[in-house]
Each structure stands twice: as C-alpha cells, then as structure tokens.
Design an enzyme around this catalytic site. Sequence first.
Site, PDB file in Angstrom:
ATOM      1  N   VAL A 100       0.489  -1.186   0.207  1.00 49.70           N
ATOM      2  CA  VAL A 100       0.337   0.111   0.319  1.00 49.70           C
ATOM      3  C   VAL A 100       0.766   1.203   0.564  1.00 49.70           C
ATOM      4  CG1 VAL A 100      -2.000   0.804   1.030  1.00 49.70           C
ATOM      5  CG2 VAL A 100      -1.910  -1.702   1.381  1.00 49.70           C
ATOM      6  N   CYS A 101       0.738   1.966  -1.040  1.00 45.92           N
ATOM      7  CA  CYS A 101       0.967   3.713  -0.760  1.00 45.92           C
ATOM      8  C   CYS A 101       2.790   3.332  -0.492  1.00 45.92           C
ATOM      9  CB  CYS A 101       1.082   3.483   0.340  1.00 45.92           C
ATOM     10  SG  CYS A 101       0.971   5.939   0.903  1.00 45.92           S
ATOM     11  N   SER A 102       3.519   4.059  -0.584  1.00 49.81           N
ATOM     12  CA  SER A 102       4.801   4.101  -1.168  1.00 49.81           C
ATOM     13  C   SER A 102       5.301   2.278  -0.442  1.00 49.81           C
ATOM     14  CB  SER A 102       5.616   5.568  -0.476  1.00 49.81           C
ATOM     15  OG  SER A 102       5.461   5.042   1.816  1.00 49.81           O
ATOM     16  N   GLY A 150      -2.693   2.622  -4.787  1.00 49.44           N
ATOM     17  CA  GLY A 150      -2.506   3.594  -4.283  1.00 49.44           C
ATOM     18  C   GLY A 150      -2.376   4.221  -2.581  1.00 49.44           C
TER      19      GLY A 150
END
Length: 217
Positions: A100-102, A150
Amino acid sequence: MTFRIGFLLYPQLTQLDLTGPAQVLAAMSDSALHFVWKTLEPVPSDAGIGLLPGDTFASCPALDMLLVPGGPGQQRLMGDGAVLDWLARQGGQARWVTSVCSGSLLLGAAGLLKGYRAASHWAYRDYLPAFGAEIDAGRVVVDRNRITGGGITAGIDLALQVVARVRGEEEARAIELQLEYAPQPPFACGRPELAGPALTERVRRRLAADLKRVNEG
C-alpha cells in the site's frame, strides 16, 4: 486451509496503510494475521498510535501473503539489509505479494517488482522505474501475483480484491457490507487530477516536510 498474512511493521509507517487492509483481512474466513518487525517492542506509527508486533523476522512462519505498508519511515528502510532480506525471502515464496502507498518502493528495493506493473502514492510513484517496475496510476494494480495499491485508503480496496481472489467474490461482498464500506468523500479532491495543481503542490510540500522531519528526527 489457514491463509497466513504477514504485515511489515516499522517506525513511522502510516497506520491506515496497515490497519485498513488488516481490518478487511481479519474478517476473511480462516485467516491468520502476523504483524512482524525486528523486535516485539511497540512500533510508533506516523499518527502516534503504537502498533504491537506479534512476530519477529526470525519467528514469522512462511506466509501466503505479504503486505508492506508505506509511510514517512519507509525511506529509512531502503538500505536496511535485515528488512530487505526478509521481504525477499517471504516475497519469493508467498502466493501474493502486496503493498500500500510507498510500501511498493520497499518491495522494489527488495527486488520483488522487476518486470511488474505497480502502483504507489501519487507523490512517489515516479521512483518505481528505478527498481525495474512499470508505473501504473491505478488505485489497485494487479500484475500476476503482485497487487499494489495507491495512497493509504487504497489499502481497503486492495484487501477486498485479495479476499475475492482467495475466498471468492461473495465473501468479499459480505465483508464490504459488514464494514459499511461505501465512501462518499465530501470534497472529491483525493487524486491530483481532481485536486488541481495548486492544492497538489501544497500537499506535495507537506509530504516532503514530513519526510524530512522523520529522517532528521
């Protein structure tokens, strides 16, 4: 058969990156969640909420699914051999490798995204090609057994897609209803193309300041 899911914990992770999908996956039938870090000491999140590991890298069993959250603390781990070795080992044998995310940048640093399409938070996805990944701006991107999300809230969507693949769409639908997951964002500006350049740049500066604070702290 019990589906073993491992979540990487680390200081200054974004707690919703982890707790959003964990809430979904905890509701999945016959699942076992493992929260993993180097030690069993509480891990501070970026929101000030302490998260308690249940396993160390040494004690964690072989996983069916690996999930790596993002957060301002991610940058400090990009050269951490112990973390990257554990990710490479678990990700090399897991049925599903997710982030998830970075968190996708950590997967990339561990060599797990070469030749895959991948997502990340909009502010960080331009770094993905450095690890041999192809940028995909989707909210949830599925490429073979890699599923990457994202920014932050995308983790809930990602987890529901995992449930659908592992236990079937009917169970995923039931969990979505159980959680009353029916988002209605009040301002409709949750992606750069909706927010416009001025707000996007303001948030980009805020994220950069958060990273600087964590890495200098």
